[in-house]
Scaffold this active site. Structure first.
Site, PDB file in Angstrom:
ATOM      1  N   SER A  65      19.596  20.920  47.871  1.00 35.39           N
ATOM      2  CA  SER A  65      19.240  21.770  49.024  1.00 35.39           C
ATOM      3  C   SER A  65      20.056  21.498  50.284  1.00 35.39           C
ATOM      4  CB  SER A  65      17.766  21.589  49.365  1.00 35.39           C
ATOM      5  OG  SER A  65      17.023  22.596  48.743  1.00 35.39           O
ATOM      6  N   LYS A  68      22.428  24.073  51.370  1.00 33.21           N
ATOM      7  CA  LYS A  68      21.963  25.308  52.031  1.00 33.21           C
ATOM      8  C   LYS A  68      22.427  25.363  53.479  1.00 33.21           C
ATOM      9  CE  LYS A  68      17.890  25.511  49.044  1.00 33.21           C
ATOM     10  NZ  LYS A  68      16.464  25.187  48.910  1.00 33.21           N
ATOM     11  N   TYR A 193      25.220  29.692  42.942  1.00 30.28           N
ATOM     12  CA  TYR A 193      24.202  28.881  43.627  1.00 30.28           C
ATOM     13  C   TYR A 193      24.071  27.494  42.988  1.00 30.28           C
ATOM     14  CZ  TYR A 193      19.582  27.288  45.130  1.00 30.28           C
ATOM     15  OH  TYR A 193      18.543  26.534  45.620  1.00 30.28           O
ATOM     16  N   TYR A 245      11.539  20.417  53.896  1.00 30.52           N
ATOM     17  CA  TYR A 245      10.550  21.169  53.127  1.00 30.52           C
ATOM     18  C   TYR A 245       9.276  21.372  53.951  1.00 30.52           C
ATOM     19  CZ  TYR A 245      13.710  19.705  49.379  1.00 30.52           C
ATOM     20  OH  TYR A 245      14.809  19.462  48.625  1.00 30.52           O
ATOM     21  N   VAL A 263      16.662  17.671  46.517  1.00 30.95           N
ATOM     22  CA  VAL A 263      15.880  17.039  45.451  1.00 30.95           C
ATOM     23  C   VAL A 263      16.661  15.978  44.667  1.00 30.95           C
ATOM     24  CG1 VAL A 263      14.161  18.862  45.107  1.00 30.95           C
ATOM     25  CG2 VAL A 263      16.340  18.966  43.867  1.00 30.95           C
TER      26      VAL A 263
HETATM   27  N1  GLU Z   1      19.163  23.313  43.171  1.00 24.23           N
HETATM   28  C1  GLU Z   1      17.819  23.048  43.567  1.00 24.23           C
HETATM   29  C2  GLU Z   1      16.917  24.230  43.285  1.00 24.23           C
HETATM   30  O1  GLU Z   1      17.254  25.324  43.589  1.00 24.23           O
HETATM   31  C3  GLU Z   1      17.786  22.687  45.001  1.00 24.23           C
HETATM   32  C4  GLU Z   1      16.401  22.422  45.484  1.00 24.23           C
HETATM   33  C5  GLU Z   1      16.307  21.368  46.516  1.00 24.23           C
HETATM   34  O2  GLU Z   1      17.116  20.454  46.625  1.00 24.23           O
HETATM   35  O3  GLU Z   1      15.332  21.477  47.262  1.00 24.23           O
HETATM   36  O4  GLU Z   1      15.856  24.088  42.750  1.00 24.23           O
END
Ligand code: GLU
Length: 309
Positions: A65, A68, A193, A245, A263
Site C-alpha cells: 500500500s 499508493k 496494480y 488504514y 501489508v
Molecule cells: N497489494 C495489497 C492489496 O491490494 C496492498 C494492500 C496493503 O498494503 O494495504 O491487497
C-alpha cells in the site's frame, strides 16, 4: 551517503522488537506469508550527512500500500487535481482497506480516498502510457528519482502471487467499471496494480522518499524539485488522514506524523522540514499495520518529539 548505526535507535529497536512476536505476517497474498516475522529495521534520513539506521536494514520488502502514495503523486503530476479527484474522494473511512461496502452505499459510487484499495485502483487506472509496461516504467522512473536508486524494480514472484489471488481487488475494480470510475481492461489494471504493489526496496530507500516528501518535493542532493509543492502537501495530508488504514486517528494521536503503511510491514514516514523515515517489520496487527513498526514509532515520537501537532 553517510549512513551511521544509531546507538540510541538500536536500543529502541531492541525494545520494540518484542512486539513482533504478537503480530502475524500477511498471508492473503501467499508470497508475503514467507516473510520472517522477527525482522525489524529503521532508517532515518535527515539530509545527506545525517542518516541513522538500526536493525535488519539490508532486508528488502515490497511496498504494497505504500506504493499508493507514489501512484497518486504520478497521476496528480500528469492530470492535475480536478481530473484525479473526479474519480476518487478526499475523505477518510473507518472501514478496512479492502472493503467494498462504501462503494455500494456512497452516491456517486466513487472510492472515498486514494489510500484504500478501491481508490488506489482508480488512481492506478489513471497512470498515463499506452501499455502496462510503459505505465509501470513511468512509475518506476519516479521511484528512481525519489530514491536516487536506479536499481529498484518490482518483485515478480510477489506480483504474480497477488495477481493469482486478487479476487477482492478484482471485485472492486469490476464494480467501479460498472459505475464508470475505472475504464479499460480490468485484468490489465490488476496486472499493473499488483506490479506497482510489488515494487521492492529497503528501508534506506524508503526513508529517502520520506525525506523528499518532507522537504516539499525537493531532491536532498541537488535541491531540484521532483514533486510540485502542492502535490507533496496533498499526499502528506492523505498520509495523516488515511495512511495507517482505519487506525489513522489513533496513530495521529500517538505518533503524529504523515505516514503510510503496507501489508508487507513497511512504513513510510515524512516529518515536514525534518526527516524521512523507513521502517520494516512484517508482523502485523489486526488492522494491517506493522506492530513492532508502530511501537518503534511511538517510542521515537516521544524521544525525538516527532509529532507535528
Ligand atoms: N497489494 C495489497 C492489496 O491490494 C496492498 C494492500 C496493503 O498494503 O494495504 O491487497
Amino acid at each position: 551517503m553517510a549512513w551511521k548505526q544509531g546507538v540510541d535507535l538500536a536500543n529502541m529497536v531492541k525494545e520494540a522488537k518484542v512486539w513482533a512476536k504478537s503480530g502475524k505476517v500477511a498471508d492473503y497474498i501467499p508470497a508475503l506469508a514467507e516473510a520472517n516475522p522477527d525482522m525489524l529495521a529503521v532508517a532515518i534520513y535527515q539530509g545527506t550527512d545525517h542518516c541513522f539506521l538500526a536493525g535488519n536494514v539490508e532486508e528488502k520488502f515490497t511496498l504494497q500500500s505504500i506504493s499508493k502514495v507514489l501512484s497518486l503523486v504520478l497521476v496528480l503530476m500528469d492530470l492535475g487535481e480536478d481530473v484525479v479527484f473526479s474519480k476518487v474522494g478526499m475523505e477518510p473511512t473507518g472501514d478496512p482497506f479492502n472493503s467494498i461496502a462504501k462503494l455500494e452505499t456512497n452516491k456517486p459510487s466513487k472510492p472515498l480516498n486514494p489510500m484504500i484499495n478501491a481508490g488506489a485502483l482508480a488512481v492506478t487506472n489513471m497512470i498515463q502510457g499506452s501499455t502496462t509496461e510503459e505505465r509501470l516504467h513511468r512509475l518506476l522512473r519516479l521511484v528512481h528519482q525519489l530514491t536516487g536508486n536506479e536499481k529498484i524494480t518490482f518483485n515478480e514472484y510477489v506480483a504474480n502471487s497477488e495477481l493469482e489471488t486478487a479476487y477482492l481487488n478484482r471485485s472492486l475494480a469490476y464494480f467501479m467499471k460498472q459505475h464508470g470510475v475505472v475504464e479499460g481492461d480490468i485484468e490489465e489494471l490488476l496486472d499493473l496494480y499488483t506490479k506497482q504493489c510489488a515494487i521492492e526496496m529497503n528501508c534506506m530507500d524508503l526513508a529517502r522518499i520520506g525525506y523528499v516528501l518532507a522537504h516539499e518535493g525537493c531532491d536532498p542532493i541537488t535541491a531540484k524539485r521532483i514533486i510540485p509543492l502542492h502535490i507533496a502537501r496533498i499526499v502528506k495530508t492523505f498520509m495523516v488522514t488515511c495512511g495507517m488504514y482505519n487506525a489513522s486517528g489513533e496513530f495521529a494521536i500517538r505518533v503524529g506524523i504523515p505516514a503510510k503503511s503496507g501489508v508487507s510491514g513497511g512504513i513510510l514516514g515524512a516529518i515536514p522540514h525534518r526527516s524521512g523515515i523507513g521502517i520494516y517489520s512484517p508482523a502485523l496487527d489486526e488492522k494491517g499495520n506493522s506492530l513492532a513498526g508502530i511501537k518503534l514509532l511511538e517510542v521515537m515520537a516521544e524521544r525525538y518529539q516527532l509529532s507535528i501537532f
